[in-house]
Enzyme design. Structure first.
Site, PDB file in Angstrom:
ATOM      1  CB  CYS A 120      -1.368   0.210   0.942  1.00 17.73           C
ATOM      2  SG  CYS A 120      -1.644  -1.706   1.192  1.00 17.73           S
ATOM      3  CG  HIS A 257      -3.029   2.369   1.899  1.00 20.53           C
ATOM      4  ND1 HIS A 257      -4.156   2.491   0.781  1.00 20.53           N
ATOM      5  CD2 HIS A 257      -3.155   2.094   3.460  1.00 20.53           C
ATOM      6  CE1 HIS A 257      -4.026   1.343   1.278  1.00 20.53           C
ATOM      7  NE2 HIS A 257      -3.697   0.638   2.841  1.00 20.53           N
ATOM      8  CG  ASN A 287      -6.738  -1.330   2.293  1.00 15.60           C
ATOM      9  OD1 ASN A 287      -5.802  -0.740   0.941  1.00 15.60           O
ATOM     10  ND2 ASN A 287      -6.046  -2.196   2.984  1.00 15.60           N
TER      11      ASN A 287
HETATM   12  C1  LIG Z   1      -9.399  -5.976  10.652  1.00 16.55           C
HETATM   13  C2  LIG Z   1      -9.920  -4.705  11.786  1.00 16.55           C
HETATM   14  C3  LIG Z   1     -10.726  -3.945  11.196  1.00 16.55           C
HETATM   15  C4  LIG Z   1     -10.866  -6.024  12.686  1.00 16.55           C
HETATM   16  O1  LIG Z   1     -10.644  -4.822  13.950  1.00 16.55           O
HETATM   17  P1  LIG Z   1     -10.781  -5.094  16.012  1.00 16.55           P
HETATM   18  O2  LIG Z   1     -11.358  -3.868  16.622  1.00 16.55           O
HETATM   19  O3  LIG Z   1      -9.181  -4.769  15.298  1.00 16.55           O
HETATM   20  O4  LIG Z   1     -11.635  -6.262  15.688  1.00 16.55           O
HETATM   21  P2  LIG Z   1     -10.249  -7.771  16.378  1.00 16.55           P
HETATM   22  O5  LIG Z   1     -10.041  -7.887  15.282  1.00 16.55           O
HETATM   23  O6  LIG Z   1      -9.795  -7.389  18.123  1.00 16.55           O
HETATM   24  O7  LIG Z   1     -11.923  -8.636  17.085  1.00 16.55           O
HETATM   25  C5  LIG Z   1     -12.760  -8.239  17.697  1.00 16.55           C
HETATM   26  C6  LIG Z   1     -14.193  -9.332  17.367  1.00 16.55           C
HETATM   27  O8  LIG Z   1     -14.463  -8.747  16.632  1.00 16.55           O
HETATM   28  C7  LIG Z   1     -15.014 -10.223  15.824  1.00 16.55           C
HETATM   29  N1  LIG Z   1     -15.117  -9.973  13.472  1.00 16.55           N
HETATM   30  C8  LIG Z   1     -13.622  -9.625  13.295  1.00 16.55           C
HETATM   31  N2  LIG Z   1     -14.284  -9.597  12.056  1.00 16.55           N
HETATM   32  C9  LIG Z   1     -14.998  -9.231  12.122  1.00 16.55           C
HETATM   33  C10 LIG Z   1     -16.468  -9.219  11.152  1.00 16.55           C
HETATM   34  N3  LIG Z   1     -15.973  -8.419   9.552  1.00 16.55           N
HETATM   35  N4  LIG Z   1     -17.593  -8.878  11.515  1.00 16.55           N
HETATM   36  C11 LIG Z   1     -18.041  -9.111  12.700  1.00 16.55           C
HETATM   37  N5  LIG Z   1     -17.093  -8.794  13.575  1.00 16.55           N
HETATM   38  C12 LIG Z   1     -16.187  -9.572  13.425  1.00 16.55           C
HETATM   39  C13 LIG Z   1     -13.903 -11.100  15.413  1.00 16.55           C
HETATM   40  O9  LIG Z   1     -13.966 -12.090  15.906  1.00 16.55           O
HETATM   41  C14 LIG Z   1     -13.760 -10.206  17.106  1.00 16.55           C
HETATM   42  O10 LIG Z   1     -14.588 -11.485  17.987  1.00 16.55           O
HETATM   43  P3  LIG Z   1     -14.372 -11.555  19.459  1.00 16.55           P
HETATM   44  O11 LIG Z   1     -13.852 -10.890  20.282  1.00 16.55           O
HETATM   45  O12 LIG Z   1     -15.443 -12.680  19.995  1.00 16.55           O
HETATM   46  O13 LIG Z   1     -12.958 -12.803  19.392  1.00 16.55           O
HETATM   47  C15 LIG Z   1      -9.127  -3.503  12.504  1.00 16.55           C
HETATM   48  O14 LIG Z   1      -8.181  -4.373  13.131  1.00 16.55           O
HETATM   49  C16 LIG Z   1      -8.116  -2.969  11.886  1.00 16.55           C
HETATM   50  O15 LIG Z   1      -8.684  -2.295  10.773  1.00 16.55           O
HETATM   51  N6  LIG Z   1      -6.506  -3.662  11.558  1.00 16.55           N
HETATM   52  C17 LIG Z   1      -6.107  -2.861  10.464  1.00 16.55           C
HETATM   53  C18 LIG Z   1      -6.402  -3.451   9.129  1.00 16.55           C
HETATM   54  C19 LIG Z   1      -5.938  -3.006   8.059  1.00 16.55           C
HETATM   55  O16 LIG Z   1      -6.311  -1.661   7.948  1.00 16.55           O
HETATM   56  N7  LIG Z   1      -4.849  -3.148   7.099  1.00 16.55           N
HETATM   57  C20 LIG Z   1      -4.366  -2.806   5.870  1.00 16.55           C
HETATM   58  C21 LIG Z   1      -3.202  -2.087   6.377  1.00 16.55           C
HETATM   59  S1  LIG Z   1      -2.494  -2.012   4.875  1.00 16.55           S
END
Ligand SMILES: CC(C)(COP(=O)(O)OP(=O)(O)OC[C@H]1O[C@@H](n2cnc3c(N)ncnc32)[C@H](O)[C@@H]1OP(=O)(O)O)[C@@H](O)C(=O)NCCC(=O)NCCS
Length: 332
Positions: A120, A257, A287
């Protein structure tokens, strides 16, 4: 690497984008995995994304983005002397997407073509490379394209990743201009030890000595990526601006980004940039990795938010972990 570019002789002079026709909404994803529109919007800011057709690939999106650029700015392609494509989803490991785009656009035989791989962060790296080629007088007109068909490497049974990514392309023309250069200063950083947190497997069975999932799909540790992205931008942006005697408050616009709105909110609140100054493309496109910054710039221009003369900070970051922030003057 940090560099002042006091003698930049390169101006960003044209921009075009393209997105595939098919829209995949959060409601559509509710039918594929256990998720909800509310959860996705609240955690990411994304409402929908575009998905390429089965027979549509990154090079196809690149060609259409350049056609859009030509249409918008009446650009002549005959005198382009280099094309740089940033992508993590090339049609094939080789030949490069850039060589195929070169062929399909009928560029001059003496024009160079290269793909760059910086996830990215690749589009901003590509801009810096175009500036270097032009300022060192090796080239006069360089096309820089950021393009992805991430849907081809997305696992639509994995709710932690499939809600995030989309397909798109954005192209800009950078050309020789010593009177109104765009490029002011840049910083690039790399932390290869974090490579394991965001990858798509290729021919190896490990990254940094650690075994990986070899399914050819995008794999991510979202929480780690989130933390690294915020930490890196908060650490690198204020000193970059300070080298020019600027503070974040001096920026007209910030175009990071478009990974996730919460990453950007966290960065902005820590370094003091109001969210009204952010251009964000993921709301409608998800994204789109290499394409997210040119998409945000073009839509920002069309909405009248991005204007000629604006002081703009572009920040690319992603898998690697790699990051490049470049301060520019908008010159279209
Ligand atoms: C991926 C992302 C949105 C997940 O959000 P988060 O707040 O970190 O969520 P977590 O991974 O802590 O998960 C929280 C809960 O939501 C659940 N969950 C994950 N994806 C889910 C979805 N699509 N829908 C509903 N629930 C979801 C998880 O299983 C977890 O449940 P649990 O507490 O029962 O285990 C976040 O981590 C993120 O944005 N990361 C950066 C990703 C990114 O930008 N990548 C590219 C960079 S270039």
């Amino acid at each position: 690497m940090t560099s002042a570019i006091p003698v930049s002789q390169a101006r960003i002079s044209a921009i075009g984008t393209h997105v595939p026709e098919r829209v995949l909404t959060n409601r559509d994803l509710e039918r594929l995995v256990e998720t909800s529109d509310e959860w996705i919007v609240q955690r990411t800011g994304i409402h929908e994304r575009r998905i390429a057709a089965n027979d549509e690939f990154t090079s196809d999106l690149c060609v259409k983005a350049v056609e859009n650029l030509v249409e918008r700015h009446q650009v002549r392609l005959a005198d382009i002397d280099f094309v740089i494509v940033s992508t993590a989803t090339p049609d094939a490991p080789f030949p490069s997407v850039a060589s195929q785009v070169h062929h399909r656009l009928g560029l001059s035989r003496t024009a160079g073509a290269i793909d760059i791989s910086a996830a990215c962060a690749g589009f901003v790296h590509g801009l810096n490379m175009a500036n270097a080629l032009i300022t060192s007088e090796q080239c006069r007109k360089v096309l820089v394209i950021g393009a992805e068909t991430l849907s081809k490497i997305t696992d639509y049974t994995d709710r932690t990743t499939c809600i995030l990514f989309g397909d798109a392309a954005g192209a800009v023309l950078v050309e020789h201009d010593s009177k109104e250069p765009s490029f002011i200063r840049s910083v690039s950083t790399t932390d290869g030890s974090a490579g394991i947190h965001l990858y798509c497997s290729g021919i190896a069975d490990r990254i940094g000595g650690k075994p990986i999932l070899r399914n050819g799909k995008l794999v991510q540790n979202g929480r780690e990526v989130f933390k690294i992205a915020v930490h890196t931008l908060v650490r690198e942006i204020p000193p970059l601006l300070a080298e020019e005697g600027l503070t974040p408050g001096d920026l007209d616009l910030f175009v990071p980004h478009s990974a996730n709105i919460r990453i950007i909110e966290a960065v902005c609140s820590r370094i003091g940039i109001p969210m009204e100054k952010v251009l964000f493309s993921a709301t409608r496109y998800g994204n789109t990795s290499s394409a997210s910054i040119p998409l945000a710039l073009k839509d920002g221009m069309d909405a009248g938010k991005l204007k000629r003369g604006d002081l703009v900070l572009l920040s690319g970051f992603g898998g690697g972990f790699v990051h490049t922030s470049t301060l520019i003057r908008w010159t279209i």
